[in-house]
Write a protein that holds these residues in place. Structure first.
Motif, PDB file in Angstrom:
ATOM      1  N   THR A   1       0.872  -1.166   0.000  1.00  0.00           N
ATOM      2  CA  THR A   1       0.000   0.000   0.000  1.00  0.00           C
ATOM      3  C   THR A   1       0.911   1.218   0.000  1.00  0.00           C
ATOM      4  OG1 THR A   1      -1.702  -1.158   1.262  1.00  0.00           O
ATOM      5  CG2 THR A   1      -1.833   1.251   1.215  1.00  0.00           C
ATOM      6  N   VAL A   2       0.679   2.130  -0.922  1.00  0.00           N
ATOM      7  CA  VAL A   2       1.541   3.293  -1.106  1.00  0.00           C
ATOM      8  C   VAL A   2       0.917   4.520  -0.460  1.00  0.00           C
ATOM      9  CG1 VAL A   2       2.690   4.712  -2.840  1.00  0.00           C
ATOM     10  CG2 VAL A   2       2.264   2.299  -3.297  1.00  0.00           C
ATOM     11  N   LYS A   3       1.733   5.256   0.263  1.00  0.00           N
ATOM     12  CA  LYS A   3       1.304   6.525   0.868  1.00  0.00           C
ATOM     13  C   LYS A   3       2.039   7.674   0.169  1.00  0.00           C
ATOM     14  CE  LYS A   3      -1.364   4.558   3.773  1.00  0.00           C
ATOM     15  NZ  LYS A   3      -2.792   4.654   3.639  1.00  0.00           N
ATOM     16  N   PRO A   4       1.427   8.855   0.112  1.00  0.00           N
ATOM     17  CA  PRO A   4       2.005   9.958  -0.666  1.00  0.00           C
ATOM     18  C   PRO A   4       3.324  10.503  -0.128  1.00  0.00           C
ATOM     19  CG  PRO A   4       0.005  10.660   0.453  1.00  0.00           C
ATOM     20  CD  PRO A   4       0.128   9.190   0.673  1.00  0.00           C
ATOM     21  N   ASP A   5       3.698  10.175   1.091  1.00  0.00           N
ATOM     22  CA  ASP A   5       4.947  10.702   1.659  1.00  0.00           C
ATOM     23  C   ASP A   5       6.122   9.748   1.432  1.00  0.00           C
ATOM     24  OD1 ASP A   5       4.162   8.690   3.359  1.00  0.00           O
ATOM     25  OD2 ASP A   5       4.539   9.817   5.192  1.00  0.00           O
ATOM     26  N   PHE A   6       6.074   8.987   0.343  1.00  0.00           N
ATOM     27  CA  PHE A   6       7.109   8.020  -0.017  1.00  0.00           C
ATOM     28  C   PHE A   6       7.252   6.902   1.011  1.00  0.00           C
ATOM     29  CE2 PHE A   6       8.499  12.018  -2.099  1.00  0.00           C
ATOM     30  CZ  PHE A   6       8.233  11.626  -3.399  1.00  0.00           C
ATOM     31  N   THR A   7       6.133   6.502   1.566  1.00  0.00           N
ATOM     32  CA  THR A   7       6.088   5.399   2.515  1.00  0.00           C
ATOM     33  C   THR A   7       5.353   4.224   1.884  1.00  0.00           C
ATOM     34  OG1 THR A   7       6.106   6.897   4.409  1.00  0.00           O
ATOM     35  CG2 THR A   7       5.296   4.677   4.803  1.00  0.00           C
ATOM     36  N   LEU A   8       5.871   3.037   2.143  1.00  0.00           N
ATOM     37  CA  LEU A   8       5.237   1.804   1.690  1.00  0.00           C
ATOM     38  C   LEU A   8       4.792   1.000   2.904  1.00  0.00           C
ATOM     39  CD1 LEU A   8       7.937   0.690  -0.912  1.00  0.00           C
ATOM     40  CD2 LEU A   8       5.790   1.899  -1.392  1.00  0.00           C
ATOM     41  N   PHE A   9       3.554   0.572   2.912  1.00  0.00           N
ATOM     42  CA  PHE A   9       3.079  -0.378   3.904  1.00  0.00           C
ATOM     43  C   PHE A   9       3.107  -1.734   3.227  1.00  0.00           C
ATOM     44  CE2 PHE A   9       1.631   3.548   5.675  1.00  0.00           C
ATOM     45  CZ  PHE A   9       1.748   3.357   7.048  1.00  0.00           C
ATOM     46  N   LEU A  10       3.848  -2.660   3.814  1.00  0.00           N
ATOM     47  CA  LEU A  10       4.139  -3.938   3.188  1.00  0.00           C
ATOM     48  C   LEU A  10       3.580  -5.101   3.984  1.00  0.00           C
ATOM     49  CD1 LEU A  10       7.910  -3.108   2.744  1.00  0.00           C
ATOM     50  CD2 LEU A  10       6.201  -3.032   0.924  1.00  0.00           C
ATOM     51  N   GLU A  11       3.203  -6.146   3.265  1.00  0.00           N
ATOM     52  CA  GLU A  11       2.901  -7.405   3.908  1.00  0.00           C
ATOM     53  C   GLU A  11       3.811  -8.442   3.271  1.00  0.00           C
ATOM     54  OE1 GLU A  11      -0.749 -10.497   4.634  1.00  0.00           O
ATOM     55  OE2 GLU A  11      -1.174  -8.330   4.663  1.00  0.00           O
ATOM     56  N   PHE A  12       4.421  -9.274   4.144  1.00  0.00           N
ATOM     57  CA  PHE A  12       5.350 -10.294   3.690  1.00  0.00           C
ATOM     58  C   PHE A  12       4.701 -11.667   3.771  1.00  0.00           C
ATOM     59  CE2 PHE A  12       7.990  -6.713   4.653  1.00  0.00           C
ATOM     60  CZ  PHE A  12       9.003  -6.773   3.713  1.00  0.00           C
ATOM     61  N   GLU A  13       5.302 -12.625   3.097  1.00  0.00           N
ATOM     62  CA  GLU A  13       4.716 -13.955   3.004  1.00  0.00           C
ATOM     63  C   GLU A  13       4.537 -14.642   4.350  1.00  0.00           C
ATOM     64  OE1 GLU A  13       7.085 -16.963   0.980  1.00  0.00           O
ATOM     65  OE2 GLU A  13       8.862 -15.734   1.325  1.00  0.00           O
ATOM     66  N   ASN A  14       5.272 -14.220   5.373  1.00  0.00           N
ATOM     67  CA  ASN A  14       5.109 -14.799   6.702  1.00  0.00           C
ATOM     68  C   ASN A  14       3.991 -14.122   7.490  1.00  0.00           C
ATOM     69  OD1 ASN A  14       6.266 -12.354   7.333  1.00  0.00           O
ATOM     70  ND2 ASN A  14       7.949 -13.186   8.539  1.00  0.00           N
ATOM     71  N   GLY A  15       3.275 -13.193   6.859  1.00  0.00           N
ATOM     72  CA  GLY A  15       2.163 -12.495   7.498  1.00  0.00           C
ATOM     73  C   GLY A  15       2.543 -11.201   8.193  1.00  0.00           C
ATOM     74  N   GLU A  16       3.830 -10.921   8.285  1.00  0.00           N
ATOM     75  CA  GLU A  16       4.254  -9.674   8.933  1.00  0.00           C
ATOM     76  C   GLU A  16       3.833  -8.474   8.101  1.00  0.00           C
ATOM     77  OE1 GLU A  16       8.128  -9.018  10.910  1.00  0.00           O
ATOM     78  OE2 GLU A  16       8.580 -11.024  10.122  1.00  0.00           O
ATOM     79  N   ARG A  17       3.430  -7.427   8.809  1.00  0.00           N
ATOM     80  CA  ARG A  17       3.106  -6.148   8.173  1.00  0.00           C
ATOM     81  C   ARG A  17       4.122  -5.143   8.673  1.00  0.00           C
ATOM     82  NH1 ARG A  17      -2.897  -4.713   9.137  1.00  0.00           N
ATOM     83  NH2 ARG A  17      -1.709  -3.786  10.799  1.00  0.00           N
ATOM     84  N   ARG A  18       4.742  -4.419   7.722  1.00  0.00           N
ATOM     85  CA  ARG A  18       5.835  -3.516   8.072  1.00  0.00           C
ATOM     86  C   ARG A  18       5.719  -2.217   7.265  1.00  0.00           C
ATOM     87  NH1 ARG A  18       9.866  -6.599  10.766  1.00  0.00           N
ATOM     88  NH2 ARG A  18      11.465  -5.073  10.241  1.00  0.00           N
ATOM     89  N   ARG A  19       6.375  -1.163   7.776  1.00  0.00           N
ATOM     90  CA  ARG A  19       6.389   0.148   7.112  1.00  0.00           C
ATOM     91  C   ARG A  19       7.816   0.445   6.653  1.00  0.00           C
ATOM     92  NH1 ARG A  19       5.330   3.444  11.211  1.00  0.00           N
ATOM     93  NH2 ARG A  19       7.473   4.098  11.398  1.00  0.00           N
TER      94      ARG A  19
ATOM     95  N   GLU B   1      14.666  -5.620   5.855  1.00  0.00           N
ATOM     96  CA  GLU B   1      15.695  -5.236   6.833  1.00  0.00           C
ATOM     97  C   GLU B   1      15.532  -3.803   7.339  1.00  0.00           C
ATOM     98  OE1 GLU B   1      20.549  -4.876   7.191  1.00  0.00           O
ATOM     99  OE2 GLU B   1      19.678  -6.101   5.599  1.00  0.00           O
ATOM    100  N   TYR B   2      15.113  -2.886   6.467  1.00  0.00           N
ATOM    101  CA  TYR B   2      15.049  -1.490   6.851  1.00  0.00           C
ATOM    102  C   TYR B   2      13.620  -0.987   7.098  1.00  0.00           C
ATOM    103  CZ  TYR B   2      19.930  -1.583   5.646  1.00  0.00           C
ATOM    104  OH  TYR B   2      21.261  -1.908   5.603  1.00  0.00           O
ATOM    105  N   SER B   3      12.700  -1.901   7.220  1.00  0.00           N
ATOM    106  CA  SER B   3      11.327  -1.522   7.557  1.00  0.00           C
ATOM    107  C   SER B   3      11.092  -1.758   9.049  1.00  0.00           C
ATOM    108  CB  SER B   3      10.329  -2.332   6.727  1.00  0.00           C
ATOM    109  OG  SER B   3      10.467  -3.721   6.989  1.00  0.00           O
ATOM    110  N   VAL B   4      10.017  -1.186   9.543  1.00  0.00           N
ATOM    111  CA  VAL B   4       9.674  -1.367  10.950  1.00  0.00           C
ATOM    112  C   VAL B   4       8.329  -2.068  11.053  1.00  0.00           C
ATOM    113  CG1 VAL B   4      11.026   0.596  11.762  1.00  0.00           C
ATOM    114  CG2 VAL B   4       8.668   0.932  11.104  1.00  0.00           C
ATOM    115  N   PRO B   5       8.186  -2.947  12.030  1.00  0.00           N
ATOM    116  CA  PRO B   5       6.912  -3.658  12.187  1.00  0.00           C
ATOM    117  C   PRO B   5       5.766  -2.701  12.512  1.00  0.00           C
ATOM    118  CG  PRO B   5       8.648  -4.671  13.518  1.00  0.00           C
ATOM    119  CD  PRO B   5       9.188  -3.374  12.997  1.00  0.00           C
ATOM    120  N   LEU B   6       4.612  -3.019  12.006  1.00  0.00           N
ATOM    121  CA  LEU B   6       3.400  -2.255  12.333  1.00  0.00           C
ATOM    122  C   LEU B   6       2.771  -2.872  13.570  1.00  0.00           C
ATOM    123  CD1 LEU B   6       1.813  -1.784   8.811  1.00  0.00           C
ATOM    124  CD2 LEU B   6       3.061  -0.101  10.160  1.00  0.00           C
ATOM    125  N   ALA B   7       2.325  -2.034  14.462  1.00  0.00           N
ATOM    126  CA  ALA B   7       1.648  -2.517  15.672  1.00  0.00           C
ATOM    127  C   ALA B   7       0.286  -3.089  15.318  1.00  0.00           C
ATOM    128  CB  ALA B   7       1.499  -1.376  16.668  1.00  0.00           C
ATOM    129  N   GLY B   8      -0.069  -4.140  16.031  1.00  0.00           N
ATOM    130  CA  GLY B   8      -1.406  -4.700  15.874  1.00  0.00           C
ATOM    131  C   GLY B   8      -1.479  -5.625  14.771  1.00  0.00           C
TER     132      GLY B   8
END
Length: 80
Positions: free
Chosen positions: A9-27, A73-80
């Protein structure tokens, strides 16, 4: 460990919200990359908004991509 990106999911401030195959969601924030080649081309118009997932990573039209290892490696986990 290589994890494929399954959704972006793309945000206008050059941020990507990602989901990985292991189910983790990261920014992942592209600030450190957006002024470098080839990503600098994503600053004009709505080019950054054109991101999609292909072959396990995030890509943009014009043959631009970023390694899934970097995204994880350079993303941070999303809470919840």
């Amino acid at each position: 460990m290589l994890l494929d990106v399954t959704h972006v999911t793309v945000k206008p401030d050059f941020t990507l919200f990602l989901e990985f195959e292991n189910g983790e969601r990261r920014r992942f924030h592209m600030a450190a990359y957006i002024d470098q080649k080839p990503w600098v081309r994503l600053k004009s118009g709505n080019a950054f908004q054109g991101a999609f997932v292909e072959n396990g990573t995030v890509v943009w039209p014009g043959n631009i991509d970023i390694d899934p290892e970097t995204l994880y490696e350079y993303s941070v986990p999303l809470a919840g």
